[in-house]
Motif scaffolding. Structure first.
Motif, mmCIF file in Angstrom:
data_model
loop_
_atom_site.group_PDB
_atom_site.id
_atom_site.type_symbol
_atom_site.label_atom_id
_atom_site.label_comp_id
_atom_site.label_asym_id
_atom_site.label_seq_id
_atom_site.Cartn_x
_atom_site.Cartn_y
_atom_site.Cartn_z
ATOM 1 N N THR A 201 2.966 8.251 -6.301
ATOM 2 C CA THR A 201 2.124 9.066 -6.383
ATOM 3 C C THR A 201 2.057 10.748 -5.049
ATOM 4 O OG1 THR A 201 -0.073 8.196 -5.480
ATOM 5 C CG2 THR A 201 0.276 7.596 -7.323
ATOM 6 N N GLU A 202 2.670 10.125 -4.019
ATOM 7 C CA GLU A 202 2.893 11.715 -3.305
ATOM 8 C C GLU A 202 3.745 11.373 -2.507
ATOM 9 O OE1 GLU A 202 -0.486 12.213 -0.443
ATOM 10 O OE2 GLU A 202 -1.230 11.335 -1.723
ATOM 11 N N PRO A 203 4.804 11.799 -1.446
ATOM 12 C CA PRO A 203 5.413 11.292 -0.933
ATOM 13 C C PRO A 203 4.451 10.816 0.657
ATOM 14 C CG PRO A 203 5.961 13.421 -1.876
ATOM 15 C CD PRO A 203 4.765 13.438 -2.062
ATOM 16 N N LEU A 204 5.415 10.406 1.306
ATOM 17 C CA LEU A 204 4.793 9.880 2.547
ATOM 18 C C LEU A 204 5.468 10.533 3.597
ATOM 19 C CD1 LEU A 204 6.177 5.833 2.058
ATOM 20 C CD2 LEU A 204 3.968 7.002 1.809
ATOM 21 N N ILE B 73 0.995 -1.414 0.223
ATOM 22 C CA ILE B 73 -0.410 -0.058 -0.047
ATOM 23 C C ILE B 73 0.927 0.941 -0.098
ATOM 24 C CG2 ILE B 73 -1.485 1.133 1.422
ATOM 25 C CD1 ILE B 73 -2.922 -1.385 2.175
ATOM 26 N N HIS B 74 1.619 1.303 1.159
ATOM 27 C CA HIS B 74 2.222 2.507 0.918
ATOM 28 C C HIS B 74 3.620 2.477 -0.717
ATOM 29 C CE1 HIS B 74 2.101 3.969 4.758
ATOM 30 N NE2 HIS B 74 2.151 2.283 5.371
ATOM 31 N N ARG B 75 3.774 1.300 -0.618
ATOM 32 C CA ARG B 75 5.063 1.225 -2.020
ATOM 33 C C ARG B 75 3.754 1.610 -3.025
ATOM 34 N NH1 ARG B 75 4.925 -2.310 -6.599
ATOM 35 N NH2 ARG B 75 4.077 -3.886 -5.309
#
Length: 141
Positions: free
Chosen positions: A31-34, A24-26
């Motif tokens: 698309t946007e920085p974490l 999910i984080h990958r």
């Protein structure tokens, strides 16, 4: 020593959940920085995933080969000695361990670039593959 199949299944289920979280984080990172919290969650999940792989490997070494390994640091060497992983898997495990150690021991420095590239390659998926292989090996005894 008796196998604990409930523990094996719980560990596998836990790994599967951690891999889903990392996926999910990958996907999001593309698309946007974490956020800082998300990065910390990714680092924590990654650390736990690699630790669980090493703990399961220790368990397999003990139950399949009757080979006691005292520390996580000795696991890869023992797996290679018993020809339990391919050369490529050994290289990948070593890379996962090194990254985990950097995050664990050097947590004030920015290691997220390294982790981010490991996520992009989805290297952590190897953990689930190995857990299945090792469980099958134990089942064949």
């Amino acid at each position: 020593m008796m196998r604990d199949k409930n523990w094996e299944q719980s560990l596998y289920d836990h790994q599967h959940i951690m891999i889903k979280h990392l996926d999910i984080h990958r996907q999001k990172e593309r698309t946007e920085p974490l956020s800082t919290d998300e990065r910390m969650a990714v680092e924590h999940a990654f650390q736990l995933l690699v630790a669980s792989m090493l703990d399961f490997a220790r368990y397999v070494l003990e139950h399949h080969y009757n080979h006691k390994v005292n520390t996580r640091e000795e696991v890869l060497e023992a797996l290679i000695k018993h020809k339990d992983v391919t050369y490529e898997q050994g290289q990948q495990i070593e890379a996962l361990i090194e990254l985990r150690n950097k995050i664990l021991n050097d947590y004030l420095n920015e290691n997220f670039e390294l982790l981010s590239s490991a996520l992009a390659l989805r290297r952590y998926a190897l953990v689930e593959v190995l857990t299945k292989e090792w469980t099958n090996r134990l089942d064949s005894l």
